[in-house]
Scaffold this active site. Structure first.
Site, PDB file in Angstrom:
ATOM      1  N   HIS A   1     -17.866 -12.673 -24.880  1.00 24.17           N
ATOM      2  CA  HIS A   1     -17.975 -11.504 -23.994  1.00 24.17           C
ATOM      3  C   HIS A   1     -19.300 -11.472 -23.248  1.00 24.17           C
ATOM      4  CE1 HIS A   1     -15.337 -10.500 -27.429  1.00 24.17           C
ATOM      5  NE2 HIS A   1     -14.526 -10.081 -26.452  1.00 24.17           N
TER       6      HIS A   1
HETATM    7  S1  FES Z   1     -20.145 -11.232 -27.065  1.00 23.35           S
HETATM    8 FE1  FES Z   1     -18.335 -10.548 -28.026  1.00 23.35          FE
HETATM    9  S2  FES Z   1     -18.294 -11.773 -29.774  1.00 23.35           S
HETATM   10 FE2  FES Z   1     -20.086 -12.403 -28.818  1.00 23.35          FE
END
Ligand code: FES
Length: 235
Positions: free
Chosen positions: A200
């Site tokens: 993410h």
């Molecule tokens: S940014 Fe979501 S798991 Fe690493």
């Protein structure tokens, strides 16, 4: 007046009723004949007086000596005691064996790393796992240490100085698990020259502190020690 005359009639009626002997009213058993109080009785089957006679068990008495029976009794008691003790010992041993950690768990409790295999400015190339989680070990350069110390700590999402995160500034040891949802970040990547989580888009700096993206916390530091030069023990 009507209630008074009713009460008066009831009293007169109860007074006129014949008194029942208290013994008949309380007792539900028939009176015993005098012979019942005697200490002997007449058997209905064989007849004759047998009141205080003790039966003769002579024919059941063992023909061997009393010491022979004692030896047998001691033998039985000793054998049963030994069997019980052996059973108890076995039960306790089984319980302790089941409760103690198995060999693979003990092996996972501590991990030893040879630091000589990690050159300066590089991450450990082998996958180091501790308690089922990857561990990042980086041999930092002087520049990286300086860069980590220059950061304004109060501006960080999870404020921590670099000193709080390392025992020896040269060596950064931390769990390779993103604090957002648990992905494994990529080393030497991201906007801050540290680690980047592609799941993410979380960026960690060269001290493993979260700088950008959805992760709420810095990468976790496990328990570790340097028991001797060139050796790292995690756990
Ligand atoms: S940014 Fe979501 S798991 Fe690493």
């Amino acid at each position: 007046m009507a209630s008074l005359s009713t009460a008066t009639r009831l009293c007169l009626r109860s007074a006129a009723r014949p008194a029942v002997p208290a013994v008949r009213a309380l007792s539900t058993t028939a009176a015993r004949p005098d012979s019942a109080s005697a200490s002997s009785y007449t058997s209905p089957f064989t007849g004759g007086e047998r009141g205080n006679k003790v039966p003769d068990f002579g024919k059941y008495v063992s023909g061997t000596s009393a010491n022979t029976n004692l030896v047998f009794s001691y033998f039985m008691v000793g054998t049963m005691g030994a069997l019980t003790a052996a059973g108890a010992k076995s039960t306790v041993s089984e319980f302790l064996v089941n409760m103690s950690a198995s060999a693979d768990i003990l092996a996972m409790a501590k991990v030893e790393v040879d630091l000589a295999s990690i050159p300066e400015g590089k991450n450990a190339q082998v996958i180091i796992k501790w308690r089922g989680k990857p561990v990042f070990v980086r041999h930092r350069t002087a520049d990286e240490i300086e860069q980590a110390n220059k950061v304004e700590v109060s501006a960080l999402r999870d404020p921590q100085t670099d000193d709080e995160r390392v025992k020896n500034p040269e060596w950064l040891v931390m769990l390779g698990v993103c604090t957002h949802l648990g992905c494994v970040p990529i080393g030497e990547a991201g906007d801050y020259g540290g680690w980047f989580c592609p799941c993410h888009g979380s960026h960690y700096d060269i001290s493993g502190r979260i700088r950008k993206g959805p992760a709420p916390l810095n990468l976790e530091i496990p328990a570790y020690d340097f028991p001797e030069d060139g050796k790292l023990v995690i756990g």
